[in-house]
Design a protein around this motif. Structure first.
Motif, mmCIF file in Angstrom:
data_model
loop_
_atom_site.group_PDB
_atom_site.id
_atom_site.type_symbol
_atom_site.label_atom_id
_atom_site.label_comp_id
_atom_site.label_asym_id
_atom_site.label_seq_id
_atom_site.Cartn_x
_atom_site.Cartn_y
_atom_site.Cartn_z
ATOM 1 N N GLU A 184 89.991 14.411 -25.933
ATOM 2 C CA GLU A 184 91.030 14.320 -26.965
ATOM 3 C C GLU A 184 90.437 13.925 -28.316
ATOM 4 O O GLU A 184 90.764 14.519 -29.357
ATOM 5 C CB GLU A 184 92.092 13.304 -26.540
ATOM 6 C CG GLU A 184 93.212 13.113 -27.558
ATOM 7 C CD GLU A 184 94.195 12.036 -27.152
ATOM 8 O OE1 GLU A 184 95.154 11.795 -27.913
ATOM 9 O OE2 GLU A 184 94.016 11.431 -26.078
ATOM 10 N N GLN A 185 89.551 12.920 -28.302
ATOM 11 C CA GLN A 185 88.942 12.468 -29.556
ATOM 12 C C GLN A 185 88.037 13.549 -30.146
ATOM 13 O O GLN A 185 88.012 13.760 -31.362
ATOM 14 C CB GLN A 185 88.144 11.186 -29.314
ATOM 15 C CG GLN A 185 89.016 9.985 -28.990
ATOM 16 C CD GLN A 185 88.205 8.752 -28.671
ATOM 17 O OE1 GLN A 185 87.028 8.830 -28.298
ATOM 18 N NE2 GLN A 185 88.815 7.575 -28.774
ATOM 19 N N GLU A 197 95.041 20.467 -17.980
ATOM 20 C CA GLU A 197 95.472 19.967 -19.290
ATOM 21 C C GLU A 197 95.839 21.097 -20.249
ATOM 22 O O GLU A 197 96.203 20.855 -21.395
ATOM 23 C CB GLU A 197 94.366 19.108 -19.913
ATOM 24 C CG GLU A 197 94.117 17.801 -19.183
ATOM 25 C CD GLU A 197 95.308 16.864 -19.226
ATOM 26 O OE1 GLU A 197 95.853 16.645 -20.330
ATOM 27 O OE2 GLU A 197 95.709 16.372 -18.159
ATOM 28 N N LYS A 225 90.092 10.987 -22.621
ATOM 29 C CA LYS A 225 90.052 10.307 -23.916
ATOM 30 C C LYS A 225 88.959 10.891 -24.804
ATOM 31 O O LYS A 225 89.176 11.147 -25.998
ATOM 32 C CB LYS A 225 89.812 8.810 -23.721
ATOM 33 C CG LYS A 225 89.782 8.013 -25.022
ATOM 34 C CD LYS A 225 89.605 6.532 -24.750
ATOM 35 C CE LYS A 225 89.589 5.739 -26.056
ATOM 36 N NZ LYS A 225 89.409 4.284 -25.811
ATOM 37 N N ALA A 226 87.765 11.136 -24.222
ATOM 38 C CA ALA A 226 86.661 11.695 -25.002
ATOM 39 C C ALA A 226 86.981 13.103 -25.475
ATOM 40 O O ALA A 226 86.693 13.478 -26.619
ATOM 41 C CB ALA A 226 85.384 11.687 -24.165
ATOM 42 N N GLN A 285 90.145 9.021 -16.896
ATOM 43 C CA GLN A 285 90.628 8.426 -18.138
ATOM 44 C C GLN A 285 89.614 8.585 -19.267
ATOM 45 O O GLN A 285 89.971 8.969 -20.390
ATOM 46 C CB GLN A 285 90.942 6.944 -17.921
ATOM 47 C CG GLN A 285 91.471 6.230 -19.157
ATOM 48 C CD GLN A 285 91.772 4.762 -18.894
ATOM 49 O OE1 GLN A 285 91.493 4.252 -17.824
ATOM 50 N NE2 GLN A 285 92.329 4.077 -19.871
ATOM 51 N N LYS A 286 88.344 8.309 -18.965
ATOM 52 C CA LYS A 286 87.315 8.418 -20.005
ATOM 53 C C LYS A 286 87.101 9.861 -20.426
ATOM 54 O O LYS A 286 86.871 10.160 -21.605
ATOM 55 C CB LYS A 286 86.008 7.811 -19.505
ATOM 56 C CG LYS A 286 86.034 6.296 -19.412
ATOM 57 C CD LYS A 286 84.691 5.741 -19.004
ATOM 58 C CE LYS A 286 84.719 4.224 -18.963
ATOM 59 N NZ LYS A 286 83.402 3.654 -18.564
#
Length: 236
Positions: A115-116, A24, A112-113, A108-109
């Motif tokens: 990124e947040q 990433e 997402k975590a 996915q989780k």
């Protein structure tokens, strides 16, 4: 690109998370225990930390508390565990953890975590700099994902107990608090899952989505709690 520290005593998990985060575009440091994590934190400023709860020397919650008390909790921390209790997760978020990921962690989780967490950390850092250009960034306000879910679930179950106690599958959801904590917690969890199973007509897919659990873990959890999977079941 962000600087991220991954702290986990399992080599496979460290390597997997490192590979994903590197792909990433992030810079990743690894620590296999709390001792290495302390040294890494003293030597570097991180934008985010992924911290395992159960480690051989010092557990993650104790390390999180240590960072909080010494003023070095200046970055969002995402706790990870495959065996943490609700109490442990709530305690971590109370201390200052940003959120909680339950193992096995899905791609996915995780993304997402992360990124947040990075977004919240950047927002907190920008706010601190605007208020005092010379000040060090303060820790991001925690987003107690699991704790909030527990509170929300508790509210739903409590409401269902009061409003619907005389009728339907919710009629049994009263809680005897005069018993050991583990038994009381198991009673709550069983009622919580039975509530969602009844509301979703027994659909395991929808219950998994609603509760945030992988289907395999959900099945294992329901069997452990003795939940009747046949009741109100109409399909997956």
């Amino acid at each position: 690109m962000a600087n991220i520290l991954v702290v986990d005593d399992e080599l496979g998990i460290r390597d997997l998370l490192s590979e994903i985060l590197n792909d990433e575009g992030h810079s990743v440091d690894l620590a296999e225990n709390a001792t290495q994590a302390r040294s890494a934190r003293q030597a570097n400023a991180y934008d985010l930390v992924l911290l395992d709860i159960w480690m051989p020397d010092t557990d993650g919650v104790s390390l999180l508390k240590e960072w909080s008390m010494t003023g070095t909790l200046t970055m969002p921390v995402i706790m990870m565990s495959g065996h943490a209790t609700i109490e442990t997760a709530v305690e971590a978020t109370r201390i200052g953890a940003f959120s909680f990921l339950e193992k096995p962690i899905t791609l996915q989780k995780l993304l997402k975590a992360v990124e947040q967490g990075l977004s919240r950390g950047a927002t907190a850092a920008a706010g601190a700099k605007a208020a005092d250009p010379g000040a060090e960034a303060t820790p991001a306000a925690p987003v107690p994902a699991l704790a909030e879910a527990v509170r929300h679930a508790g509210d739903e179950v409590a409401a269902a107990t009061v409003v619907s106690a005389p009728q339907g599958p919710l009629a049994h959801q009263g809680f005897d608090l005069d018993r050991p904590l583990r038994e009381a917690r198991d009673g709550f969890e069983k009622a919580y899952f039975e509530f969602h199973l009844a509301r979703e007509g027994g659909s395991m897919t929808r219950v998994a989505e609603k509760t945030g659990l992988e289907r395999t873990h959900l099945y294992r959890k329901l069997r452990q709690l003795g939940v009747d999977l046949g009741r109100n079941r109409r399909g997956n």
